[in-house]
Design an enzyme around this catalytic site. Structure first.
Site, mmCIF file in Angstrom:
data_model
loop_
_atom_site.group_PDB
_atom_site.id
_atom_site.type_symbol
_atom_site.label_atom_id
_atom_site.label_comp_id
_atom_site.label_asym_id
_atom_site.label_seq_id
_atom_site.Cartn_x
_atom_site.Cartn_y
_atom_site.Cartn_z
ATOM 1 N N GLU A 35 42.033 33.914 42.085
ATOM 2 C CA GLU A 35 40.837 34.758 41.913
ATOM 3 C C GLU A 35 39.532 34.097 42.384
ATOM 4 O O GLU A 35 38.573 34.015 41.630
ATOM 5 C CB GLU A 35 40.705 35.181 40.442
ATOM 6 C CG GLU A 35 41.938 35.893 39.917
ATOM 7 C CD GLU A 35 41.839 36.262 38.439
ATOM 8 O OE1 GLU A 35 40.835 35.932 37.788
ATOM 9 O OE2 GLU A 35 42.784 36.893 37.935
ATOM 10 N N GLU A 78 52.065 39.250 38.907
ATOM 11 C CA GLU A 78 51.678 39.475 37.499
ATOM 12 C C GLU A 78 51.702 40.962 37.154
ATOM 13 O O GLU A 78 50.808 41.475 36.477
ATOM 14 C CB GLU A 78 50.251 38.948 37.238
ATOM 15 C CG GLU A 78 50.053 37.504 37.629
ATOM 16 C CD GLU A 78 48.668 36.980 37.263
ATOM 17 O OE1 GLU A 78 47.951 37.628 36.475
ATOM 18 O OE2 GLU A 78 48.307 35.924 37.786
HETATM 19 C C1 XIL Z 1 46.123 35.713 30.740
HETATM 20 C C2 XIL Z 1 47.115 35.502 29.584
HETATM 21 O O1 XIL Z 1 48.078 36.535 29.624
HETATM 22 C C3 XIL Z 1 46.377 35.516 28.269
HETATM 23 O O2 XIL Z 1 47.267 35.162 27.201
HETATM 24 C C4 XIL Z 1 45.205 34.530 28.292
HETATM 25 O O3 XIL Z 1 44.466 34.662 27.120
HETATM 26 C C5 XIL Z 1 44.312 34.797 29.488
HETATM 27 O O4 XIL Z 1 45.083 34.767 30.675
HETATM 28 N N1 XIL Z 1 45.268 36.896 35.637
HETATM 29 C C6 XIL Z 1 45.921 35.690 35.600
HETATM 30 C C7 XIL Z 1 46.612 35.255 34.356
HETATM 31 O O5 XIL Z 1 46.019 35.026 36.641
HETATM 32 O O6 XIL Z 1 46.643 33.874 34.212
HETATM 33 C C8 XIL Z 1 46.007 35.905 33.131
HETATM 34 O O7 XIL Z 1 46.786 35.559 31.984
HETATM 35 C C9 XIL Z 1 45.918 37.403 33.330
HETATM 36 C C10 XIL Z 1 45.054 37.751 34.503
#
Ligand code: XIL
Length: 320
Positions: free
Chosen positions: A131, A239
């Site tokens: 990101e 994701e």
């Molecule tokens: C999220 C986790 O799922 C949560 O438990 C944590 O509090 C924050 O991060 N994009 C990403 C992930 O790359 O690492 C994130 O994961 C969700 C959004």
């Protein structure tokens, strides 16, 4: 007809994965068994992020990540490493600190070299940078690495990761690159420049956090994602979830199933090497917390780890 996702995915030439946590694997045998049965790729939801692996200056802690390496080995799975440089869940003692550029480069160098070397052989792909660009198409300036170093932290992170493990696949990972627009354009320019400069970037990770309300034009998405693949990058969905606008109804669960089949078809069309969900049971998903209860039930298994309609739809889409 395959009965598990991983069996169907193997035949389709793709890996299917999910994020998970060592704590749940230890605490819940149904969770662990479902994970091992259905998936052939895992990623740490949190424990391999810098916040947890570099808790204090001079001290690294890879205990939890090592558990996932062992679990993946024991079950013939690949492990995605997530993530080396991101703007949240950062190294706690770097977050708001006033290091000089030189000091920050040293810290990032040490973090990347130590981490990637530690997991050499155990990690399949690293999300090296996560990101780095904003929705408006600018740099994400709130990243401490951007603030302390400048945009070339990205080049350095990839080069150092490659130095630490020349075999591991290195990814740029981001959300919202599916739809054409300023963000996708900026990310495309970023990876193209990295490649032109000889920076070792091998893949692009599309996070794919798109809710069920997010109806999009399939042809438009495919065209946009192909721009990345056509740079010669390996493509993975990293994701995925599909939050249902609350309340959940049987009709919405059917729509979700259909929509998941479309996403799998898109991934296959692109030649994606992995399709990874951000969790598998609705009992453990970041969605309701992140969306303050507006979206939920975005995954393939219900709260009791029973397959939802989406599971069957994904199986069939993988078998087509
Ligand atoms: C999220 C986790 O799922 C949560 O438990 C944590 O509090 C924050 O991060 N994009 C990403 C992930 O790359 O690492 C994130 O994961 C969700 C959004």
């Amino acid at each position: 007809m395959a009965t598990t996702l991983r069996e169907a995915a193997t035949r389709a030439g793709m890996r299917v994965g999910t994020c998970c946590t060592p704590k749940m694997i230890e605490a819940d045998p149904v969770y662990a068994a479902t994970l091992a049965r259905e998936f052939d790729c895992i990623v740490a939801e949190n424990c391999m992020k810098p916040k947890y692996q570099a808790p204090e200056r001079g001290r690294f802690d890879f205990t939890e990540g090592d558990k996932l390496v062992a679990f993946a080995r024991a079950h013939g799975m690949k492990l995605r490493g997530h993530t080396l440089a991101w703007h949240t869940q950062v190294i706690p003692w770097v977050a708001d600190a006033a290091f000089t550029r030189t000091e920050a480069l040293e810290i990032l160098h040490e973090y990347v070299m130590t981490t990637v070397s530690h997991f050499r052989g155990g990690v399949w792909c690293w999300d090296v940078v996560n990101e780095a660009v904003t929705d408006e198409g600018g740099w994400r300036i709130k990243s401490p690495w951007f603030r302390l170093i400048g945009p070339d932290y990205i080049d350095h992170a990839f080069r150092w990761a490659h130095e630490a493990d020349p075999e591991v696949r290195l990814f740029y990972n981001d959300y919202g690159l599916e739809l054409p627009g300023p963000k996708a354009n900026r990310a495309l320019r970023l990876v193209r420049t990295l490649l032109d400069d000889g920076v070792p970037v091998h893949g692009i990770g599309f996070q794919g956090h798109l809710g069920l309300d997010n109806r999009f034009d399939r042809a438009q998405i495919i065209a946009n994602l192909r721009c990345f693949r056509d740079l010669g990058l390996e493509v993975q969905f990293t994701e995925v979830d599909m939050g249902i606008p609350q309340p959940t109804t049987p009709e919405k669960l059917e729509q979700q199933a259909e929509e998941y089949a479309t996403r799998i078809a898109i991934a296959r069309d692109l030649g994606a090497t992995a399709f990874v969900w951000w969790g598998f049971t609705d009992a453990h998903s970041w969605l309701p917390t992140f969306t303050k209860g507006q979206f939920d039930d975005g995954l393939l298994f219900d709260r009791d780890c029973r397959p939802k309609p989406a599971h069957g739809a994904v199986l069939r889409a993988l078998e087509q």
